[in-house]
Design a protein around this motif. Structure first.
Motif, PDB file in Angstrom:
ATOM      1  N   LEU A   1      37.122  54.525  24.941  1.00  0.00           N
ATOM      2  CA  LEU A   1      37.705  55.860  24.881  1.00  0.00           C
ATOM      3  C   LEU A   1      36.592  56.887  24.951  1.00  0.00           C
ATOM      4  CD1 LEU A   1      40.458  55.498  22.127  1.00  0.00           C
ATOM      5  CD2 LEU A   1      40.838  56.175  24.505  1.00  0.00           C
ATOM      6  N   ALA A   2      36.758  57.885  25.804  1.00  0.00           N
ATOM      7  CA  ALA A   2      35.837  59.012  25.886  1.00  0.00           C
ATOM      8  C   ALA A   2      36.692  60.265  25.845  1.00  0.00           C
ATOM      9  CB  ALA A   2      35.001  58.960  27.160  1.00  0.00           C
ATOM     10  N   GLY A   3      36.829  60.854  24.654  1.00  0.00           N
ATOM     11  CA  GLY A   3      37.774  61.954  24.499  1.00  0.00           C
ATOM     12  C   GLY A   3      39.173  61.433  24.756  1.00  0.00           C
ATOM     13  N   PRO A   4      39.942  62.092  25.638  1.00  0.00           N
ATOM     14  CA  PRO A   4      41.301  61.616  25.920  1.00  0.00           C
ATOM     15  C   PRO A   4      41.352  60.516  26.965  1.00  0.00           C
ATOM     16  CG  PRO A   4      40.887  63.612  27.149  1.00  0.00           C
ATOM     17  CD  PRO A   4      39.642  63.361  26.321  1.00  0.00           C
ATOM     18  N   PHE A   5      40.200  60.160  27.548  1.00  0.00           N
ATOM     19  CA  PHE A   5      40.175  59.217  28.657  1.00  0.00           C
ATOM     20  C   PHE A   5      40.046  57.773  28.160  1.00  0.00           C
ATOM     21  CE2 PHE A   5      38.364  63.211  30.280  1.00  0.00           C
ATOM     22  CZ  PHE A   5      39.295  63.479  31.267  1.00  0.00           C
ATOM     23  N   TYR A   6      40.892  56.913  28.713  1.00  0.00           N
ATOM     24  CA  TYR A   6      40.853  55.485  28.435  1.00  0.00           C
ATOM     25  C   TYR A   6      40.307  54.817  29.687  1.00  0.00           C
ATOM     26  CZ  TYR A   6      42.635  50.738  27.468  1.00  0.00           C
ATOM     27  OH  TYR A   6      42.762  49.394  27.257  1.00  0.00           O
ATOM     28  N   LEU A   7      39.091  54.300  29.613  1.00  0.00           N
ATOM     29  CA  LEU A   7      38.389  53.739  30.758  1.00  0.00           C
ATOM     30  C   LEU A   7      38.425  52.221  30.672  1.00  0.00           C
ATOM     31  CD1 LEU A   7      35.337  56.137  30.419  1.00  0.00           C
ATOM     32  CD2 LEU A   7      37.395  56.503  31.785  1.00  0.00           C
ATOM     33  N   TYR A   8      38.883  51.579  31.746  1.00  0.00           N
ATOM     34  CA  TYR A   8      39.077  50.133  31.693  1.00  0.00           C
ATOM     35  C   TYR A   8      38.829  49.516  33.065  1.00  0.00           C
ATOM     36  CZ  TYR A   8      43.540  50.840  34.080  1.00  0.00           C
ATOM     37  OH  TYR A   8      44.499  51.162  35.011  1.00  0.00           O
ATOM     38  N   GLY A   9      38.566  48.216  33.058  1.00  0.00           N
ATOM     39  CA  GLY A   9      38.406  47.475  34.295  1.00  0.00           C
ATOM     40  C   GLY A   9      39.674  46.714  34.635  1.00  0.00           C
ATOM     41  N   ALA A  10      39.697  46.140  35.844  1.00  0.00           N
ATOM     42  CA  ALA A  10      40.887  45.432  36.303  1.00  0.00           C
ATOM     43  C   ALA A  10      41.204  44.218  35.435  1.00  0.00           C
ATOM     44  CB  ALA A  10      40.709  44.999  37.758  1.00  0.00           C
ATOM     45  N   HIS A  11      40.179  43.701  34.716  1.00  0.00           N
ATOM     46  CA  HIS A  11      40.414  42.517  33.886  1.00  0.00           C
ATOM     47  C   HIS A  11      41.197  42.836  32.621  1.00  0.00           C
ATOM     48  CE1 HIS A  11      36.751  44.395  32.281  1.00  0.00           C
ATOM     49  NE2 HIS A  11      37.071  43.861  31.130  1.00  0.00           N
ATOM     50  N   VAL A  12      41.345  44.127  32.288  1.00  0.00           N
ATOM     51  CA  VAL A  12      42.078  44.521  31.081  1.00  0.00           C
ATOM     52  C   VAL A  12      43.565  44.603  31.422  1.00  0.00           C
ATOM     53  CG1 VAL A  12      42.415  46.322  29.343  1.00  0.00           C
ATOM     54  CG2 VAL A  12      40.108  45.791  30.174  1.00  0.00           C
ATOM     55  N   THR A  13      44.363  43.805  30.751  1.00  0.00           N
ATOM     56  CA  THR A  13      45.806  43.761  31.040  1.00  0.00           C
ATOM     57  C   THR A  13      46.650  44.462  29.988  1.00  0.00           C
ATOM     58  OG1 THR A  13      45.956  41.600  29.939  1.00  0.00           O
ATOM     59  CG2 THR A  13      45.571  41.617  32.323  1.00  0.00           C
ATOM     60  N   ALA A  14      46.076  44.766  28.821  1.00  0.00           N
ATOM     61  CA  ALA A  14      46.832  45.452  27.774  1.00  0.00           C
ATOM     62  C   ALA A  14      47.139  46.884  28.210  1.00  0.00           C
ATOM     63  CB  ALA A  14      46.039  45.455  26.476  1.00  0.00           C
TER      64      ALA A  14
END
Length: 294
Positions: A100-113
């Protein structure tokens, strides 16, 4: 000549824990996944870069020299090891959790949740171009953009100068729904920015162009800009200060990063007609928010 076969490789080095970010940033250029361990009793941290092809030693030496210069230490020794047949780049990515960076949720393709509620998800992979939100410079820009939007500042036209992965262009598009021009001199960064805009549903707002900074024809065509974001390095920021000022709309806002905290005064001096709104010191790095008169 580097081996372009199907084998995987690991570049390993050890550096003091307080300068890890300098070398993480330097190693981004090798187009792999970088993982770091915990500091040992002496405060040293081991960095492993998992690569799809054998890197050229001369290039590794040059990249580590740049990281050492920024960290103000001697270049570290390193080892290059061929790994057993396994997709180590993918394995390295899996070790990177969403952030999490402020309101941004940064994720890669491997994250399925699913992303947490009330966040702005941005899918970005830890490879190819610098800018995944894990480095203090990118994180500082994301926090700055979120604060600017929270203050009710409107943006109709934005420029991401030196866009890398396009993460900051995506953030601006998601915050304001504005058109964003993303510019980089690296064709791979431009390709990746366009791809990330498509993946994140922002292809209609984010336009990626290759060019030489403010001399890029598309930059003049879309000027002036309500917002300019430049996460590059202190030297280029100073060299391009005049161009930034000329392309910024009256009362416009600029977010500058990629500079060490010790370099912030020099960067501010180069942008003297613009006033400092606030800064975001994170580790050894600082992000600056500056603004012109309306």
């Amino acid at each position: 000549m580097a081996d372009r076969g199907g084998s995987a490789w690991c570049l390993r080095l050890t550096v003091p824990g307080d300068v890890v970010s300098n070398f993480e940033r330097a190693l981004e250029a090798l187009e792999g996944a970088v993982a770091s361990g915990l500091p040992d009793a002496a405060g040293q941290v081991t960095l492993d870069a998992y690569l799809a092809a054998e890197p050229e030693r001369a290039r590794v030496v040059a990249l580590l020299a740049a990281g050492a210069l920024a960290a103000q230490i001697a270049p570290p020794d390193f080892e290059i090891e061929r790994l057993p047949d396994l997709d180590w780049v993918a394995e390295g990515r899996k070790a990177l959790p969403p952030i999490l960076a402020g309101p941004f949720y940064l994720y890669g393709a491997h994250v399925t949740a699913p992303p947490p509620p009330e966040t702005m998800p941005i899918r970005i992979e830890a490879s190819v171009a610098f800018g995944t939100g894990r480095h203090e410079t990118t994180r500082g820009c994301l926090l700055a953009l979120a604060d600017i939007e929270r203050e009710g500042v409107s943006m109709a036209c934005a420029l991401d100068m030196g866009c890398g992965s396009g993460i900051l262009a995506l953030a601006a598009a998601k915050l304001w729904g504005c058109s964003v021009l993303a510019v980089d001199n690296d064709p791979e960064a431009v390709r990746l920015s366009a791809e990330n805009a498509r993946i994140n549903g922002e292809a209609k707002l984010v336009r990626a162009e290759q060019g030489d900074g403010y001399a890029t024809p598309a930059v003049a065509e879309s000027a002036p800009y309500d917002l300019i974001v430049a996460n590059i390095l202190a030297g280029p920021l100073q060299a391009m200060a005049g161009d930034l000022i000329r392309h910024l709309a009256p009362g416009g806002t600029a977010v500058l990063s990629g500079l060490l905290s010790t370099q912030s005064q020099d960067v501010l001096e180069a942008h003297r007609p613009l006033g400092l709104v606030r800064d975001y010191p994170l580790g050894d790095w600082t992000t600056l928010v500056i603004q012109g008169r309306a």
